[in-house]
Scaffold this motif. Structure first.
Motif: not given
Length: 66
Positions: A10-13, A17-21, A43-46, A52-55
């Motif tokens: 959960l922490k990794a998730y 999410q913070e990195i994606i934002d 955008a491609s990295r996000a 990956e977060a969804e998985n």
């Protein structure tokens, strides 16, 4: 699943999410500055991290259901 494992996942998730934002925000700034190559890269990295977060979320849910 052990609570420690669940908490780490959960922490990794949450961290993903913070990195994606941050990446999407940087993408928006790049667009505003007409830095289209950088915007595309951000955008491609996000997008990749979002997948990956969804998985990871699916894995967590499946393991919790056991």
């Amino acid at each position: 699943m052990k609570p420690e494992t669940r908490n780490i996942l959960l922490k990794a998730y949450a961290q993903l999410q913070e990195i994606i934002d941050e990446l999407y925000e940087a993408h928006d700034r790049a667009i505003e500055n007409n830095d289209f190559d950088d915007a595309s890269l951000l955008a491609s990295r996000a997008d990749r991290l979002y997948q990956e977060a969804e998985n990871l979320e699916i894995v967590i849910t499946e393991l919790e259901d056991r």
